[in-house]
Design a protein around this motif. Structure first.
Motif, mmCIF file in Angstrom:
data_model
loop_
_atom_site.group_PDB
_atom_site.id
_atom_site.type_symbol
_atom_site.label_atom_id
_atom_site.label_comp_id
_atom_site.label_asym_id
_atom_site.label_seq_id
_atom_site.Cartn_x
_atom_site.Cartn_y
_atom_site.Cartn_z
ATOM 1 N N ALA A 121 0.754 -1.075 -0.039
ATOM 2 C CA ALA A 121 -0.036 0.121 0.009
ATOM 3 C C ALA A 121 0.836 1.206 -0.050
ATOM 4 C CB ALA A 121 -0.791 0.021 1.264
ATOM 5 N N VAL A 122 2.050 1.298 0.649
ATOM 6 C CA VAL A 122 2.833 2.499 0.773
ATOM 7 C C VAL A 122 3.474 2.577 -0.658
ATOM 8 C CG1 VAL A 122 5.017 3.255 1.647
ATOM 9 C CG2 VAL A 122 3.282 2.453 3.314
ATOM 10 N N LEU A 123 3.943 1.605 -1.137
ATOM 11 C CA LEU A 123 4.577 1.783 -2.462
ATOM 12 C C LEU A 123 3.640 2.244 -3.794
ATOM 13 C CD1 LEU A 123 7.206 -1.130 -2.119
ATOM 14 C CD2 LEU A 123 7.413 1.337 -1.889
ATOM 15 N N GLU A 124 2.351 1.689 -3.709
ATOM 16 C CA GLU A 124 1.637 1.945 -4.552
ATOM 17 C C GLU A 124 1.305 3.634 -4.864
ATOM 18 O OE1 GLU A 124 -3.291 1.176 -5.905
ATOM 19 O OE2 GLU A 124 -2.333 0.031 -4.214
ATOM 20 N N GLY A 125 1.651 3.807 -6.001
ATOM 21 C CA GLY A 125 1.575 5.103 -6.539
ATOM 22 C C GLY A 125 2.680 6.242 -6.024
ATOM 23 N N SER A 126 3.707 5.509 -5.319
ATOM 24 C CA SER A 126 4.822 6.415 -5.184
ATOM 25 C C SER A 126 5.657 6.355 -6.356
ATOM 26 C CB SER A 126 5.518 5.617 -3.921
ATOM 27 O OG SER A 126 5.055 5.538 -2.982
ATOM 28 N N ASP A 127 6.543 7.455 -6.414
ATOM 29 C CA ASP A 127 7.513 7.771 -7.434
ATOM 30 C C ASP A 127 8.720 7.835 -6.926
ATOM 31 O OD1 ASP A 127 7.617 10.426 -6.727
ATOM 32 O OD2 ASP A 127 6.131 10.845 -8.143
ATOM 33 N N GLY A 128 9.961 8.185 -7.730
ATOM 34 C CA GLY A 128 11.210 8.518 -7.230
ATOM 35 C C GLY A 128 11.213 9.490 -6.374
ATOM 36 N N THR A 176 13.356 1.735 -7.220
ATOM 37 C CA THR A 176 12.374 1.970 -7.609
ATOM 38 C C THR A 176 11.102 1.346 -6.842
ATOM 39 O OG1 THR A 176 11.810 0.090 -9.015
ATOM 40 C CG2 THR A 176 12.968 1.921 -9.975
ATOM 41 N N PRO A 177 9.913 1.720 -6.952
ATOM 42 C CA PRO A 177 8.804 0.953 -5.995
ATOM 43 C C PRO A 177 8.633 -0.325 -6.394
ATOM 44 C CG PRO A 177 8.031 3.144 -6.970
ATOM 45 C CD PRO A 177 9.423 2.872 -7.641
ATOM 46 N N GLU A 178 9.018 -0.731 -7.773
ATOM 47 C CA GLU A 178 8.967 -2.003 -8.266
ATOM 48 C C GLU A 178 9.952 -2.825 -7.768
ATOM 49 O OE1 GLU A 178 6.983 0.779 -10.882
ATOM 50 O OE2 GLU A 178 8.868 0.631 -10.437
ATOM 51 N N LEU A 179 11.333 -2.405 -7.749
ATOM 52 C CA LEU A 179 12.305 -3.007 -6.940
ATOM 53 C C LEU A 179 12.013 -3.218 -5.521
ATOM 54 C CD1 LEU A 179 14.992 -4.257 -7.379
ATOM 55 C CD2 LEU A 179 16.242 -2.176 -7.156
ATOM 56 N N LEU A 180 11.728 -2.176 -4.678
ATOM 57 C CA LEU A 180 11.612 -2.269 -3.323
ATOM 58 C C LEU A 180 10.381 -3.529 -3.105
ATOM 59 C CD1 LEU A 180 11.863 1.465 -2.543
ATOM 60 C CD2 LEU A 180 13.177 -0.151 -1.348
ATOM 61 N N LEU A 181 9.311 -3.416 -4.019
ATOM 62 C CA LEU A 181 8.294 -4.415 -3.576
ATOM 63 C C LEU A 181 8.830 -5.774 -3.985
ATOM 64 C CD1 LEU A 181 5.416 -4.903 -2.622
ATOM 65 C CD2 LEU A 181 4.834 -4.241 -4.994
ATOM 66 N N ALA A 182 9.546 -5.780 -5.039
ATOM 67 C CA ALA A 182 10.125 -7.351 -5.517
ATOM 68 C C ALA A 182 10.903 -7.841 -4.466
ATOM 69 C CB ALA A 182 10.765 -7.186 -6.777
ATOM 70 N N TYR A 183 11.810 -7.106 -3.809
ATOM 71 C CA TYR A 183 12.598 -7.505 -2.709
ATOM 72 C C TYR A 183 11.872 -7.972 -1.479
ATOM 73 C CZ TYR A 183 16.036 -7.740 1.058
ATOM 74 O OH TYR A 183 16.711 -8.021 2.095
ATOM 75 N N TYR A 184 10.896 -6.945 -1.190
ATOM 76 C CA TYR A 184 10.209 -7.397 0.149
ATOM 77 C C TYR A 184 9.092 -8.648 -0.267
ATOM 78 C CZ TYR A 184 7.472 -7.813 4.151
ATOM 79 O OH TYR A 184 6.955 -8.407 5.268
ATOM 80 N N ASP A 185 8.539 -8.750 -1.507
ATOM 81 C CA ASP A 185 7.870 -9.786 -1.822
ATOM 82 C C ASP A 185 8.554 -11.163 -1.681
ATOM 83 O OD1 ASP A 185 5.549 -8.702 -2.481
ATOM 84 O OD2 ASP A 185 5.877 -8.555 -4.667
#
Length: 169
Positions: free
Chosen positions: A20-27, A99-108
């Motif tokens: 939820a935090v990463l959704e819609g976030s940008d650099g 990036t939000p995608e990289l941060l989320l991929a790592y947490y996933d």
């Protein structure tokens, strides 16, 4: 409810909050530091991911996702591979990005390893000592609960930082 089911629910809540935090976030919003010196969202998500990764991997006798799945190279941070962010200076906080995608991929990936480990546990496993450096020594149950507490605090801070930043979604 079994103990591991309760822990699966708690770690699942962290996972949902990170997404939820990463959704819609940008650099820009990820790197914004509240009051100029607070921890950025990128640092907070990276740090909580590193904490869960290092604590669960150590307790489970597994390799950390950070190195075993190549995330250290993908993030390309100028930090030792074992660094989790504890005690970081302001310059080190500034240096953590993704990036939000990289941060989320790592947490996933971290979350998946945590879930797979938790599924193997029975109630008797939570009394196993995983760290003799404390008095009293730390059990697996205590280590997992302290990891949850730390991660929930940091994802809450990240959500607050996102709300403070007018450029965030």
């Amino acid at each position: 409810m079994k103990s591991n089911d309760l822990l699966l629910d708690a770690f699942g809540r962290i996972h949902e909050a990170v997404a939820a935090v990463l959704e819609g976030s940008d650099g820009g919003s990820l790197l914004h530091r509240p009051a100029g010196s607070g921890n950025s969202i990128a640092w907070l998500i990276w740090h909580l991911s590193r904490i869960e990764d290092s604590q669960v991997a150590s307790a489970a006798g597994l390799d950390q996702v950070w190195t075993s799945q190549g995330f250290a190279g993908r993030f390309n941070l100028k930090l030792p591979d074992r660094d989790t962010g504890y005690g970081h200076s302001t310059d080190q906080v500034d240096a953590v990005h993704g990036t939000p995608e990289l941060l989320l991929a790592y947490y996933d990936a971290v979350h998946q390893q945590t879930v797979e480990f938790l599924k193997t546990l029975g109630d008797d496993d939570f009394d196993r000592i995983v760290d003799y450096h404390w008095d009293p020594p730390v059990t697996l149950g205590v280590r997992l609960v302290s990891t949850i507490a730390d991660c929930l605090q940091h994802v809450g801070q990240a959500a607050y930082a996102k709300g403070l930043n007018p450029g965030s979604a």
